[in-house]
Scaffold this motif. Structure first.
Motif, PDB file in Angstrom:
ATOM      1  N   ALA A 279       0.844  -1.206   0.000  1.00 58.68           N
ATOM      2  CA  ALA A 279       0.000   0.000   0.000  1.00 58.68           C
ATOM      3  C   ALA A 279       0.876   1.251   0.000  1.00 58.68           C
ATOM      4  CB  ALA A 279      -0.911  -0.012   1.216  1.00 58.68           C
ATOM      5  N   THR A 280       0.613   2.126  -0.953  1.00 59.05           N
ATOM      6  CA  THR A 280       1.378   3.360  -1.121  1.00 59.05           C
ATOM      7  C   THR A 280       0.412   4.526  -1.246  1.00 59.05           C
ATOM      8  OG1 THR A 280       3.065   2.104  -2.316  1.00 59.05           O
ATOM      9  CG2 THR A 280       3.154   4.504  -2.499  1.00 59.05           C
ATOM     10  N   ILE A 281       0.625   5.558  -0.445  1.00 60.22           N
ATOM     11  CA  ILE A 281      -0.311   6.683  -0.392  1.00 60.22           C
ATOM     12  C   ILE A 281       0.452   7.994  -0.548  1.00 60.22           C
ATOM     13  CG2 ILE A 281      -1.997   7.908   1.044  1.00 60.22           C
ATOM     14  CD1 ILE A 281      -2.549   5.217   2.446  1.00 60.22           C
ATOM     15  N   ASP A 282      -0.021   8.827  -1.462  1.00 62.20           N
ATOM     16  CA  ASP A 282       0.466  10.196  -1.609  1.00 62.20           C
ATOM     17  C   ASP A 282      -0.726  11.115  -1.434  1.00 62.20           C
ATOM     18  OD1 ASP A 282       3.438  10.251  -2.601  1.00 62.20           O
ATOM     19  OD2 ASP A 282       2.493   8.572  -3.657  1.00 62.20           O
ATOM     20  N   THR A 283      -0.781  11.800  -0.308  1.00 64.75           N
ATOM     21  CA  THR A 283      -1.948  12.625   0.000  1.00 64.75           C
ATOM     22  C   THR A 283      -1.952  13.915  -0.830  1.00 64.75           C
ATOM     23  OG1 THR A 283      -0.732  13.583   1.861  1.00 64.75           O
ATOM     24  CG2 THR A 283      -2.181  11.718   2.332  1.00 64.75           C
ATOM     25  N   ALA A 284      -3.146  14.469  -0.951  1.00 63.37           N
ATOM     26  CA  ALA A 284      -3.338  15.656  -1.790  1.00 63.37           C
ATOM     27  C   ALA A 284      -2.693  16.891  -1.159  1.00 63.37           C
ATOM     28  CB  ALA A 284      -4.823  15.895  -1.993  1.00 63.37           C
ATOM     29  N   ILE A 285      -2.250  17.790  -2.027  1.00 64.18           N
ATOM     30  CA  ILE A 285      -1.806  19.123  -1.605  1.00 64.18           C
ATOM     31  C   ILE A 285      -2.616  20.114  -2.450  1.00 64.18           C
ATOM     32  CG2 ILE A 285       0.128  20.717  -1.318  1.00 64.18           C
ATOM     33  CD1 ILE A 285       2.007  18.299  -1.327  1.00 64.18           C
ATOM     34  N   ILE A 286      -3.701  20.581  -1.875  1.00 63.45           N
ATOM     35  CA  ILE A 286      -4.672  21.380  -2.633  1.00 63.45           C
ATOM     36  C   ILE A 286      -4.088  22.702  -3.095  1.00 63.45           C
ATOM     37  CG2 ILE A 286      -6.967  22.451  -2.553  1.00 63.45           C
ATOM     38  CD1 ILE A 286      -6.965  19.412  -2.420  1.00 63.45           C
ATOM     39  N   ASP A 287      -3.235  23.289  -2.235  1.00 63.74           N
ATOM     40  CA  ASP A 287      -2.726  24.631  -2.553  1.00 63.74           C
ATOM     41  C   ASP A 287      -1.337  24.613  -3.195  1.00 63.74           C
ATOM     42  OD1 ASP A 287      -1.418  23.701  -0.360  1.00 63.74           O
ATOM     43  OD2 ASP A 287      -1.670  25.511   0.875  1.00 63.74           O
ATOM     44  N   ARG A 288      -0.941  23.450  -3.705  1.00 58.91           N
ATOM     45  CA  ARG A 288       0.375  23.395  -4.358  1.00 58.91           C
ATOM     46  C   ARG A 288       0.378  24.238  -5.623  1.00 58.91           C
ATOM     47  NH1 ARG A 288       2.861  17.949  -6.951  1.00 58.91           N
ATOM     48  NH2 ARG A 288       1.309  18.539  -8.534  1.00 58.91           N
ATOM     49  N   GLN A 289       1.457  24.922  -5.889  1.00 56.39           N
ATOM     50  CA  GLN A 289       1.615  25.736  -7.091  1.00 56.39           C
ATOM     51  C   GLN A 289       2.696  25.149  -7.982  1.00 56.39           C
ATOM     52  OE1 GLN A 289      -0.354  28.271  -7.922  1.00 56.39           O
ATOM     53  NE2 GLN A 289      -1.518  28.011  -5.997  1.00 56.39           N
ATOM     54  N   PRO A 290       2.551  25.187  -9.283  1.00 58.91           N
ATOM     55  CA  PRO A 290       1.492  25.893 -10.017  1.00 58.91           C
ATOM     56  C   PRO A 290       0.202  25.080 -10.188  1.00 58.91           C
ATOM     57  CG  PRO A 290       3.038  24.957 -11.556  1.00 58.91           C
ATOM     58  CD  PRO A 290       3.565  24.645 -10.178  1.00 58.91           C
ATOM     59  N   ALA A 291       0.177  23.821  -9.764  1.00 57.15           N
ATOM     60  CA  ALA A 291      -1.042  23.013  -9.894  1.00 57.15           C
ATOM     61  C   ALA A 291      -1.219  22.187  -8.624  1.00 57.15           C
ATOM     62  CB  ALA A 291      -0.949  22.100 -11.106  1.00 57.15           C
ATOM     63  N   PRO A 292      -2.466  21.966  -8.209  1.00 59.08           N
ATOM     64  CA  PRO A 292      -2.721  21.145  -7.022  1.00 59.08           C
ATOM     65  C   PRO A 292      -2.230  19.711  -7.237  1.00 59.08           C
ATOM     66  CG  PRO A 292      -4.698  22.344  -7.703  1.00 59.08           C
ATOM     67  CD  PRO A 292      -3.707  22.487  -8.818  1.00 59.08           C
TER      68      PRO A 292
END
Length: 527
Positions: free
Chosen positions: A124-137
């Protein structure tokens, strides 16, 4: 206890008219049981049931599958002496071998059950979201392994337990979440039926879906072709000859939807004997290799079929002691008259090649189907010129290659086809001045052995039973040990899925408490 019928799921069926019998090589007589080949309708039913079972079985928890595998082990043991007698009757092996192989088979099943109970094997491998990442979420992405689908397993001739009906291919596929259809080996169909009955009982006791396992009888070419070409079959496990394994690989590749065939196809397992080791311990190594060559009548895929050494007095002394040791070992019974005949024909073909001489052979009387252990010799130059000398002779046989110098020895190793094992016999620190041999050997084998014999394959996580083609059809995988499960799975990613709809292995709370890779770090923690 032997019905002679096919297990189509839990149902015993024999609607066909073609029959088979097995053979007792020790008594040199046909066994009394009559077995009925599966019809095309029965093949279709078995595959359809397996596909139906897959829809639910793929979602069974690791704990549920572990209970199933442990129950199989218990039911095999419950068959008691009757199973051991059947094994010996159809193989010619002694009871001690039957008990040892049964123990190994039980150990394999329990090892996979332990793996399932722990659970981290799914990677199991998980990469959680980064909503405010620039230049794209950054999206939320989660990945794990998932089973392929129904798997066909071809039983092997030389391991009626450990590489057959409930052997490593079956155990690993069931652990992965894949239903299994076994093509029972024609030399031990009765043994296969008894083991199949244990698997069916275990499936029923642990509430597995109907069709999670079937056991079919039939000619390898006809039945095997039908199964491999069936569109609902998603993978194949095979242990046997290069000819048979290659035929299955070609069939699978020609399908509209090609599928993987994981074939272990034999090996001559080169052994390098360095001069200082022979000078100091020629008797020790002659005795060890006489035993290894003849173990189980030489019917191991890791039998040392090729001995490599440098010319000199050390080799001459070893050769003399090897002959003396071979003479003292009584021949074992081979699996079948056809295998015995192939063994003798293989030796004869090699012995008629230019420059080949005999250096060791059992010289006493032999009974039917008992192969006289034989070691031949040829120089490195002839070996490099003649592809016939590279052929495996299945049985108590080896060929010694006498090399002029280390450069020729390395060239011989480099020109070999892929092998399961490669061994170096060396005195302490001797190998340090022969590092080119290590490099050449590592390029051609799956397992490197130092100061030992290749016969014997430990069932553990660190074992690699595979190697470059044609030792196996895919050198990235093993047929032994818990990593064998990775042949029957594929990775699947889930992007931005609601947590409660994800597999438990990927949910935030980590309800299974397994080790996962979360944002590039191994952890047991929740998210």
């Amino acid at each position: 206890m032997i019905t002679g019928k096919n297990y189509i799921g839990s149902q015993l069926k024999a609607g066909g008219t073609k029959i088979l019998k097995t053979f007792n090589p020790l008594l040199n007589t046909e066994n009394p049981w009559v077995f009925t080949e599966a019809t095309q309708d029965e093949i279709e039913e078995a595959v359809a049931l397996a596909n139906q079972a897959f829809a639910s079985y793929k979602n069974y928890s690791g704990i549920e599958k572990a209970k199933f595998l442990n129950a199989i082990a218990d039911e095999i043991l419950a068959l008691g002496d009757d199973l051991l007698v059947q094994y010996c009757t159809e193989s010619g092996y002694p009871r001690g071998r039957a008990e040892g192989e049964r123990g190994r088979t039980i150990g394999q099943l329990k090892a996979f059950a332990d793996m399932l109970t722990e659970g981290s094997w799914v990677q199991a491998t998980i990469d959680t979201a980064i909503i405010d990442r620039q230049p794209a979420p950054k999206e939320d992405l989660r990945k794990m392994l998932t089973p392929l689908g129904p798997i066909v397993v071809f039983g092997s001739s030389n391991f009626p337990f450990a590489f057959s009906t409930s052997g490593g291919d079956t155990a690993s596929a069931l652990a992965a979440g894949c239903p299994v259809i076994v093509k029972s080996h024609s030399m031990h169909i009765g043994t296969g039926e008894m083991v199949a009955s244990a698997i069916i009982k275990a499936a029923q006791k642990t509430n597995m879906p109907e069709g999670v396992f079937s056991n079919l009888i039939g000619d390898g070419r006809t039945l095997g072709t039908s199964l491999v070409k069936h569109p609902l079959v998603k993978g194949v496990g095979f242990t046997g000859s290069i000819k048979g394994g290659r035929a299955l690989c070609d069939l699978a590749a020609q399908r509209p939807e090609p599928i993987p065939v994981f074939a272990e196809m034999g090996s001559i397992n080169p052994v390098v004997l360095l001069p200082n080791a022979l000078k100091k311990n020629s008797q020790k190594w002659a005795t060890a290799y006489a035993g290894s060559i003849t173990l189980g009548a030489g019917q191991f895929c890791t039998n040392p079929g090729l001995l490599l050494a440098l010319k000199g007095e050390e080799l001459n002394d070893f050769t003399e002691k090897l002959d003396q040791a071979i003479e003292t070992i009584q021949p074992g019974c081979m699996l079948h008259p056809s295998i015995y005949a192939d063994f003798n024909n293989g030796i004869a073909k090699i012995e008629e090649q230019n420059g080949v001489s005999r250096i060791a052979q059992f010289k006493g009387e032999t009974t039917p189907n008992h192969g006289a252990s034989t070691v031949l010799k040829v120089d490195g130059k002839e070996f490099l010129k003649n592809a016939v000398l590279h052929n495996e002779v299945f049985g108590p046989f080896s060929i010694l290659i006498e090399c002029e110098n280390e450069a020729e020895l390395i060239e011989v190793i480099s020109k070999l086809e892929g092998q399961l094992t490669g061994t170096i016999i060396s005195e302490e620190n001797e190998i340090e001045s022969h590092k080119g041999i290590i490099g050449a050997l590592q390029n051609r084998v799956g397992r490197l052995i130092y100061n030992g014999v290749p016969t014997g394959v430990e069932v553990c996580a660190s074992m690699l039973h595979g190697g470059p083609y044609p030792a196996s059809s895919d050198s990235r995988y093993t047929a032994v040990g818990i990593d064998a499960v990775y042949r029957w799975v594929r990775p699947v990613s889930f992007q931005n899925w609601p947590d409660h709809l994800l597999p438990a292995e990927l949910q935030n709370e980590n309800p299974l408490q397994i080790v996962r890779t979360v944002n590039n770090k191994l952890t047991l923690s929740q998210i």
